[in-house]
Design a protein around this motif. Structure first.
Motif, PDB file in Angstrom:
ATOM      1  N   HIS A 100       0.910  -0.927  -0.059  1.00 37.98           N
ATOM      2  CA  HIS A 100      -0.023   0.054  -0.005  1.00 37.98           C
ATOM      3  C   HIS A 100       0.950   1.292   0.060  1.00 37.98           C
ATOM      4  CE1 HIS A 100      -2.867  -2.882   1.382  1.00 37.98           C
ATOM      5  NE2 HIS A 100      -3.761  -2.277   0.850  1.00 37.98           N
ATOM      6  N   GLY A 148      -6.824  -2.664   1.085  1.00 35.05           N
ATOM      7  CA  GLY A 148      -8.048  -1.744   0.546  1.00 35.05           C
ATOM      8  C   GLY A 148      -8.681  -1.003   1.851  1.00 35.05           C
ATOM      9  N   ILE A 152      -5.137   2.144   2.959  1.00 30.99           N
ATOM     10  CA  ILE A 152      -5.570   3.556   1.943  1.00 30.99           C
ATOM     11  C   ILE A 152      -4.822   4.809   2.784  1.00 30.99           C
ATOM     12  CG2 ILE A 152      -7.641   4.110   2.875  1.00 30.99           C
ATOM     13  CD1 ILE A 152      -8.592   4.420   0.039  1.00 30.99           C
ATOM     14  N   SER A 177      -8.444  10.516   3.856  1.00 29.26           N
ATOM     15  CA  SER A 177      -8.272   9.203   3.237  1.00 29.26           C
ATOM     16  C   SER A 177      -9.004   8.227   3.697  1.00 29.26           C
ATOM     17  CB  SER A 177      -6.729   8.949   3.086  1.00 29.26           C
ATOM     18  OG  SER A 177      -6.475   8.541   4.218  1.00 29.26           O
ATOM     19  N   HIS A 202      -7.322   0.273  -5.635  1.00 28.81           N
ATOM     20  CA  HIS A 202      -8.106   1.182  -5.203  1.00 28.81           C
ATOM     21  C   HIS A 202      -7.437   2.094  -4.338  1.00 28.81           C
ATOM     22  CE1 HIS A 202     -11.770   3.378  -3.784  1.00 28.81           C
ATOM     23  NE2 HIS A 202     -11.249   2.983  -2.547  1.00 28.81           N
ATOM     24  N   ALA A 203      -6.679   1.490  -3.310  1.00 25.58           N
ATOM     25  CA  ALA A 203      -6.033   2.135  -2.323  1.00 25.58           C
ATOM     26  C   ALA A 203      -5.031   2.871  -2.559  1.00 25.58           C
ATOM     27  CB  ALA A 203      -5.577   1.091  -1.167  1.00 25.58           C
ATOM     28  N   GLY A 207      -5.219   6.910  -2.506  1.00 24.06           N
ATOM     29  CA  GLY A 207      -4.404   7.531  -1.380  1.00 24.06           C
ATOM     30  C   GLY A 207      -3.840   8.573  -2.256  1.00 24.06           C
TER      31      GLY A 207
END
Length: 446
Positions: A100, A148, A152, A177, A202-203, A207
């Protein structure tokens, strides 16, 4: 949050030990390998083609010769990092901080002009710490997947630190966030639903977008983090876990690296099973049953009817059966032929995975498994593993990580290119511009 932000903003390069800096280099090398391997997978290539057709751009996608927009590259980098299940993890955060943080950094840093290797490493250490501590503080709903969710905020932390926002802006950005954390499902992995990989993508995308939203005045309400992670997708968000004392090791030093291309929960069973087989020289025909006792989260990896690569990576029965047949547990054993092999499926049907309340007690400090192998004469052979290979006190060596990098990037990079990337990372505090590494990580022309 204020305590964590204060710690990050008062920390300078001189405050890091040699071990901390080396750990950050290893995490970067390992995550790039996972990203490059992940983007080569069929579904990743299809997604890249679709996004590239819709929007061209200038942001390089590592492991390819392609480029697309900032946010599409973020989505692709994030998803690719988790596709092969070779990304590192942290048992204290109960998830995968690097997946991430690193994709966000390698995407957003392409906006920067001459961002040095030393700056990048320092930001990586801080962003990893923030992300991992968000994981420590979070207790997700039992049915949730960690990708996710709290990560994030880690992706946002990486972007905000890269952009060198003020401490106050950092705190507001992290609060904002949390809005974009997903209501994920653990069963997505068990069932082989590939949206699970998009959780991470998506994260990274959101982000990075957090910065633009912050700068344009789109603020979150107060106590946004508490609401999202204590009410919506989790319970009892623990602010005290965000506090780091000066005596603490940085979390990037307390991670694990994966030697096997399976969910980490399968690694202790693999090590224990392999130890029994080698010690007692048991052949498949002499084994009547295998019982795997483990903590509750790992016990969900009990599926014997795996349907695709992802579901097989989350199946302890497949992991033990494929190891018995091939003595391999790397990315090469997820072919259609092996996934449909009747002999492998037959042995997998003999493997039962059950929850042990006793082994639950020490999780996540250790990630234990007890494997019992019962032979056709009724004899039982038992082995317990608390920390699988690659974990704390069982760390992979520099050579192990370099060999893993070369295996995962074979065919994408030539050997000389692999050496150059490894050497660049291991000496990156001397480098003036991280975009040299981005260029090195483009695929060879074919």
């Amino acid at each position: 949050m204020k305590s964590l932000a204060t710690t990050l903003y008062r920390t300078n390069w001189e405050d890091y030990s040699k071990d901390t800096i080396l750990a950050a280099k290893y995490v970067l090398l390992d995550t790039i390998a996972a990203m490059v391997a992940g983007i080569q997978q069929k579904e990743s290539k299809q997604l890249l083609k679709s996004l590239e057709e819709d929007d061209s751009g200038t942001y390089h996608i590592l492991g390819t010769r392609e480029s697309t927009t900032l946010y599409n590259t973020a989505l692709l980098h994030g998803a690719a990092s988790v596709v092969t299940e070779m990304d590192e993890g942290n048992q204290y955060s109960k998830g995968h901080p690097a997946a991430h943080v690193v994709p966000a950094m390698l995407t957003y840093v392409q906006k920067k002009n001459e961002y040095s290797g030393q700056q990048f490493l320092s930001t990586l250490i801080k962003a990893y710490e923030a992300c991992s501590r968000f994981g420590r503080a979070t207790t997700l709903r039992p049915e949730a997947h960690a990708h996710g969710t709290w990560g994030i905020m880690g992706a946002a932390a990486a972007t905000l630190l890269l952009e060198d926002v003020t401490k106050e802006e950092f705190e507001k950005g992290i609060q904002l966030s949390a809005t974009f954390a997903l209501p994920t499902l653990w069963n997505a992995a068990l069932e082989g639903a590939l949206v699970r990989n998009i959780y991470a993508g998506h994260a990274i995308e959101m982000g990075i977008k957090t910065l633009a939203l912050l700068k344009s005045g789109h603020m979150a309400p107060t106590k946004n983090i508490e609401y999202v992670f204590s009410t919506v997708i989790g319970s009892n968000f623990d602010e005290s876990s965000l506090v780091r004392s000066d005596d603490d090791l940085w979390d990037i030093e307390q991670n694990y690296f994966k030697p096997y291309a399976f969910c980490r929960y399968a690694h202790a069973p693999i090590d224990a099973f392999g130890a029994v087989i080698k010690k007692h020289q048991l052949s498949p025909s002499k084994i009547s049953k295998v019982n795997v006792h483990t903590y509750s989260r790992a016990a969900t990896l009990k599926n014997k009817d795996y349907t695709n690569i992802l579901s097989a990576k989350f199946s302890i029965p497949y992991a033990l059966s494929i190891w018995l047949k091939t003595e391999k547990v790397d990315q090469t054993i997820f072919t259609d032929e092996l996934l449909h092999d009747l002999e492998i499926r037959d042995f997998a049907s003999k493997v039962d995975v059950v929850t042990s309340s006793e082994l639950e007690k020490d999780y996540p400090k250790v990630m234990p498994a007890v494997v019992e192998v019962i032979d056709t004469s009724g004899n039982t052979y038992t082995e317990r593993i608390d920390i699988a290979k690659g974990g704390p006190n069982q760390k992979l060596t520099t050579i192990d990580l370099e060999e893993k990098f070369c295996r995962l990037t074979d065919g994408v990079y030539i050997k000389q290119q692999q050496k150059e990337i490894i050497n660049w990372i291991l000496n990156m505090e001397e480098k003036k511009d991280i975009n040299e590494l981005i260029t090195l990580c483009r695929a060879i022309e074919k």
